[in-house]
Design a protein around this motif. Sequence first.
Motif, PDB file in Angstrom:
ATOM      1  N   PHE A   1       0.858  -1.197   0.000  1.00  0.00           N
ATOM      2  CA  PHE A   1       0.000   0.000   0.000  1.00  0.00           C
ATOM      3  C   PHE A   1       0.886   1.235   0.000  1.00  0.00           C
ATOM      4  CE2 PHE A   1       0.884  -0.831   4.445  1.00  0.00           C
ATOM      5  CZ  PHE A   1       1.043   0.419   5.009  1.00  0.00           C
ATOM      6  N   THR A   2       0.262   2.350  -0.351  1.00  0.00           N
ATOM      7  CA  THR A   2       0.981   3.635  -0.348  1.00  0.00           C
ATOM      8  C   THR A   2       0.289   4.573   0.627  1.00  0.00           C
ATOM      9  OG1 THR A   2       1.606   3.335  -2.649  1.00  0.00           O
ATOM     10  CG2 THR A   2       1.736   5.573  -1.792  1.00  0.00           C
ATOM     11  N   PHE A   3       1.082   5.240   1.447  1.00  0.00           N
ATOM     12  CA  PHE A   3       0.502   6.216   2.377  1.00  0.00           C
ATOM     13  C   PHE A   3       1.164   7.565   2.145  1.00  0.00           C
ATOM     14  CE2 PHE A   3       4.055   6.628   5.357  1.00  0.00           C
ATOM     15  CZ  PHE A   3       4.806   5.491   5.066  1.00  0.00           C
ATOM     16  N   VAL A   4       0.459   8.606   2.588  1.00  0.00           N
ATOM     17  CA  VAL A   4       0.987   9.966   2.475  1.00  0.00           C
ATOM     18  C   VAL A   4       1.351  10.451   3.874  1.00  0.00           C
ATOM     19  CG1 VAL A   4       0.463  12.334   1.791  1.00  0.00           C
ATOM     20  CG2 VAL A   4      -0.484  10.422   0.470  1.00  0.00           C
ATOM     21  N   ASP A   5       2.555  11.006   4.024  1.00  0.00           N
ATOM     22  CA  ASP A   5       2.989  11.611   5.290  1.00  0.00           C
ATOM     23  C   ASP A   5       3.040  13.121   5.060  1.00  0.00           C
ATOM     24  OD1 ASP A   5       4.177  12.428   7.623  1.00  0.00           O
ATOM     25  OD2 ASP A   5       5.999  11.221   7.410  1.00  0.00           O
ATOM     26  N   LEU A   6       2.084  13.843   5.642  1.00  0.00           N
ATOM     27  CA  LEU A   6       2.010  15.305   5.457  1.00  0.00           C
ATOM     28  C   LEU A   6       2.954  16.017   6.424  1.00  0.00           C
ATOM     29  CD1 LEU A   6      -1.858  15.767   5.186  1.00  0.00           C
ATOM     30  CD2 LEU A   6      -0.195  16.041   3.327  1.00  0.00           C
ATOM     31  N   GLY A   7       3.647  17.033   5.939  1.00  0.00           N
ATOM     32  CA  GLY A   7       4.618  17.733   6.792  1.00  0.00           C
ATOM     33  C   GLY A   7       5.682  16.754   7.251  1.00  0.00           C
ATOM     34  N   ALA A   8       6.109  15.915   6.312  1.00  0.00           N
ATOM     35  CA  ALA A   8       6.924  14.736   6.641  1.00  0.00           C
ATOM     36  C   ALA A   8       8.305  15.077   7.178  1.00  0.00           C
ATOM     37  CB  ALA A   8       7.073  13.872   5.392  1.00  0.00           C
ATOM     38  N   GLY A   9       8.814  16.257   6.839  1.00  0.00           N
ATOM     39  CA  GLY A   9      10.163  16.607   7.291  1.00  0.00           C
ATOM     40  C   GLY A   9      11.172  15.571   6.817  1.00  0.00           C
ATOM     41  N   THR A  10      11.976  15.062   7.751  1.00  0.00           N
ATOM     42  CA  THR A  10      13.002  14.077   7.374  1.00  0.00           C
ATOM     43  C   THR A  10      12.437  12.661   7.373  1.00  0.00           C
ATOM     44  OG1 THR A  10      13.740  13.920   9.660  1.00  0.00           O
ATOM     45  CG2 THR A  10      14.875  15.519   8.266  1.00  0.00           C
ATOM     46  N   GLY A  11      11.125  12.525   7.611  1.00  0.00           N
ATOM     47  CA  GLY A  11      10.479  11.225   7.427  1.00  0.00           C
ATOM     48  C   GLY A  11      10.435  10.331   8.650  1.00  0.00           C
ATOM     49  N   ALA A  12      10.514  10.906   9.844  1.00  0.00           N
ATOM     50  CA  ALA A  12      10.546  10.057  11.048  1.00  0.00           C
ATOM     51  C   ALA A  12       9.279   9.207  11.171  1.00  0.00           C
ATOM     52  CB  ALA A  12      10.730  10.919  12.296  1.00  0.00           C
ATOM     53  N   ALA A  13       8.114   9.799  10.892  1.00  0.00           N
ATOM     54  CA  ALA A  13       6.860   9.031  10.997  1.00  0.00           C
ATOM     55  C   ALA A  13       6.777   8.012   9.867  1.00  0.00           C
ATOM     56  CB  ALA A  13       5.662   9.977  10.943  1.00  0.00           C
ATOM     57  N   ALA A  14       7.159   8.443   8.672  1.00  0.00           N
ATOM     58  CA  ALA A  14       7.103   7.541   7.508  1.00  0.00           C
ATOM     59  C   ALA A  14       8.013   6.342   7.714  1.00  0.00           C
ATOM     60  CB  ALA A  14       7.496   8.302   6.252  1.00  0.00           C
ATOM     61  N   ARG A  15       9.194   6.575   8.285  1.00  0.00           N
ATOM     62  CA  ARG A  15      10.138   5.464   8.476  1.00  0.00           C
ATOM     63  C   ARG A  15       9.540   4.386   9.380  1.00  0.00           C
ATOM     64  NH1 ARG A  15      14.098   9.697   8.592  1.00  0.00           N
ATOM     65  NH2 ARG A  15      14.179   9.694  10.852  1.00  0.00           N
ATOM     66  N   ALA A  16       8.796   4.831  10.407  1.00  0.00           N
ATOM     67  CA  ALA A  16       8.177   3.846  11.318  1.00  0.00           C
ATOM     68  C   ALA A  16       7.172   2.975  10.563  1.00  0.00           C
ATOM     69  CB  ALA A  16       7.504   4.564  12.488  1.00  0.00           C
ATOM     70  N   VAL A  17       6.424   3.598   9.642  1.00  0.00           N
ATOM     71  CA  VAL A  17       5.432   2.831   8.861  1.00  0.00           C
ATOM     72  C   VAL A  17       6.153   1.923   7.856  1.00  0.00           C
ATOM     73  CG1 VAL A  17       3.424   2.991   7.319  1.00  0.00           C
ATOM     74  CG2 VAL A  17       3.705   4.657   9.178  1.00  0.00           C
TER      75      VAL A  17
ATOM     76  N   LEU B   1      -6.607   7.948  -1.755  1.00  0.00           N
ATOM     77  CA  LEU B   1      -5.414   7.696  -0.925  1.00  0.00           C
ATOM     78  C   LEU B   1      -5.737   6.581   0.072  1.00  0.00           C
ATOM     79  CD1 LEU B   1      -4.364  11.409  -0.212  1.00  0.00           C
ATOM     80  CD2 LEU B   1      -3.660   9.918  -2.108  1.00  0.00           C
ATOM     81  N   GLN B   2      -4.778   5.659   0.241  1.00  0.00           N
ATOM     82  CA  GLN B   2      -5.049   4.508   1.110  1.00  0.00           C
ATOM     83  C   GLN B   2      -4.918   4.867   2.599  1.00  0.00           C
ATOM     84  OE1 GLN B   2      -2.370   2.060  -1.540  1.00  0.00           O
ATOM     85  NE2 GLN B   2      -3.767   0.456  -0.900  1.00  0.00           N
ATOM     86  N   ALA B   3      -4.026   5.784   2.918  1.00  0.00           N
ATOM     87  CA  ALA B   3      -3.871   6.239   4.307  1.00  0.00           C
ATOM     88  C   ALA B   3      -3.082   7.540   4.305  1.00  0.00           C
ATOM     89  CB  ALA B   3      -3.122   5.188   5.125  1.00  0.00           C
ATOM     90  N   VAL B   4      -3.395   8.378   5.270  1.00  0.00           N
ATOM     91  CA  VAL B   4      -2.661   9.638   5.434  1.00  0.00           C
ATOM     92  C   VAL B   4      -2.232   9.741   6.893  1.00  0.00           C
ATOM     93  CG1 VAL B   4      -2.783  12.160   5.294  1.00  0.00           C
ATOM     94  CG2 VAL B   4      -3.993  10.772   3.589  1.00  0.00           C
ATOM     95  N   ILE B   5      -0.974  10.124   7.103  1.00  0.00           N
ATOM     96  CA  ILE B   5      -0.511  10.368   8.466  1.00  0.00           C
ATOM     97  C   ILE B   5       0.115  11.766   8.514  1.00  0.00           C
ATOM     98  CG2 ILE B   5      -0.061   7.906   8.900  1.00  0.00           C
ATOM     99  CD1 ILE B   5       2.959   8.514   8.598  1.00  0.00           C
ATOM    100  N   SER B   6       0.230  12.299   9.714  1.00  0.00           N
ATOM    101  CA  SER B   6       0.979  13.547   9.891  1.00  0.00           C
ATOM    102  C   SER B   6       1.541  13.510  11.300  1.00  0.00           C
ATOM    103  CB  SER B   6       0.083  14.769   9.689  1.00  0.00           C
ATOM    104  OG  SER B   6      -1.052  14.702  10.524  1.00  0.00           O
ATOM    105  N   SER B   7       2.673  14.154  11.477  1.00  0.00           N
ATOM    106  CA  SER B   7       3.198  14.195  12.841  1.00  0.00           C
ATOM    107  C   SER B   7       3.955  15.481  13.070  1.00  0.00           C
ATOM    108  CB  SER B   7       4.070  12.973  13.134  1.00  0.00           C
ATOM    109  OG  SER B   7       5.322  13.084  12.544  1.00  0.00           O
ATOM    110  N   LEU B   8       3.611  16.100  14.182  1.00  0.00           N
ATOM    111  CA  LEU B   8       4.327  17.267  14.701  1.00  0.00           C
ATOM    112  C   LEU B   8       4.354  18.430  13.709  1.00  0.00           C
ATOM    113  CD1 LEU B   8       7.260  15.188  16.276  1.00  0.00           C
ATOM    114  CD2 LEU B   8       5.115  15.875  17.364  1.00  0.00           C
ATOM    115  N   CYS B   9       3.285  18.563  12.927  1.00  0.00           N
ATOM    116  CA  CYS B   9       3.248  19.685  11.975  1.00  0.00           C
ATOM    117  C   CYS B   9       1.886  20.371  11.900  1.00  0.00           C
ATOM    118  CB  CYS B   9       3.680  19.225  10.596  1.00  0.00           C
ATOM    119  SG  CYS B   9       2.638  17.939   9.915  1.00  0.00           S
ATOM    120  N   VAL B  10       0.795  19.661  12.146  1.00  0.00           N
ATOM    121  CA  VAL B  10      -0.537  20.297  12.036  1.00  0.00           C
ATOM    122  C   VAL B  10      -0.633  21.474  13.028  1.00  0.00           C
ATOM    123  CG1 VAL B  10      -3.017  19.921  12.432  1.00  0.00           C
ATOM    124  CG2 VAL B  10      -1.704  18.265  11.093  1.00  0.00           C
ATOM    125  N   HIS B  11       0.101  21.388  14.135  1.00  0.00           N
ATOM    126  CA  HIS B  11       0.041  22.479  15.124  1.00  0.00           C
ATOM    127  C   HIS B  11       0.652  23.778  14.587  1.00  0.00           C
ATOM    128  CE1 HIS B  11       4.155  20.982  15.936  1.00  0.00           C
ATOM    129  NE2 HIS B  11       4.405  22.207  16.368  1.00  0.00           N
TER     130      HIS B  11
END
Length: 241
Positions: free
Chosen positions: A51-67, A120-130
């Motif tokens: 599957f493919t997911f989108v990491d919004l405000g991904a920065g260096t990809g810390a959240a994406a790497r975990a997935v 989109l199959q899934a969307v995540i974001s971390s430490l950026c929506v704020h």
Amino acid sequence: MVDSAESNAAVWKSEASVAQWVATEEERERARAWPRRLLAELLPFAETEEFTFVDLGAGTGAAARAVLDRYPSSTAVLADYSSQMMEEGRRALAEYEGRYRYVEIDMAAGRWPDDLADDLQAVISSLCVHHLTDDRKQGLFREIFERLASGGWYLNYDPVSVDDPAVAETWQRVQDRRDPEAATKRANRTPEEEARWQNHIRHIIALDPQLGFLRSAGFEAVDVYWKELDHVIFGGRRPPA
Ligand SMILES: C[S@@+](CC[C@H](N)C(=O)[O-])C[C@H]1O[C@@H](n2cnc3c(N)ncnc32)[C@H](O)[C@@H]1O
């Protein structure tokens, strides 16, 4: 007067700020190992599913790497507006070559790349929506909902604020106990550190209104799936067809 979107961009598109952020990232990430893993586990995919997911405000990809670690057949679209963060990310993501791509997005503007228009199959974001105004938080949640496939999940890991000063004091007390130098650091910020701090806290809001934004966008299964002091993972899914 400089508006908040401009000062946020000034932080995230500055070589010096990004270098400082990256230099301290490893230490911060040590404390985040568990929520990073949990966010990945909350996605409803089988271990070997493609599957493919989108990491919004991904920065260096810390959240994406975990997935990507949790689901070895997954691929990521990392969306951000800072070429400086993306450049750092390409280094951090070296071992994931072929499993990710960066795209440019300004979440404050609400314009998405054409190839992220739907399904989109899934969307995540971390430490950026704020970093977004409340209007844009609400708008972004709507935009995510519209673009998710039926049954697709959105999960967000972010700091929140609280109105009750006794609760805020308790959060701070625990944080200061974990980092005995925190009070000294707070009292001795350089002007640059103070500007970054003000940018960090400017649009942090309480959890409840954000759950409301998700619900009014149409999400179901909305919950706070994890919380520790001022950090939460919340989200929901677009109802299955
Ligand atoms: C604190 S970093 C978090 C990065 C990453 N998600 C993580 O968890 O480590 C915030 C990120 O949000 C990005 N960002 C902030 N405002 C943005 C905006 N309006 N549009 C796109 N990206 C934005 C910054 O460039 C930065 O990469």
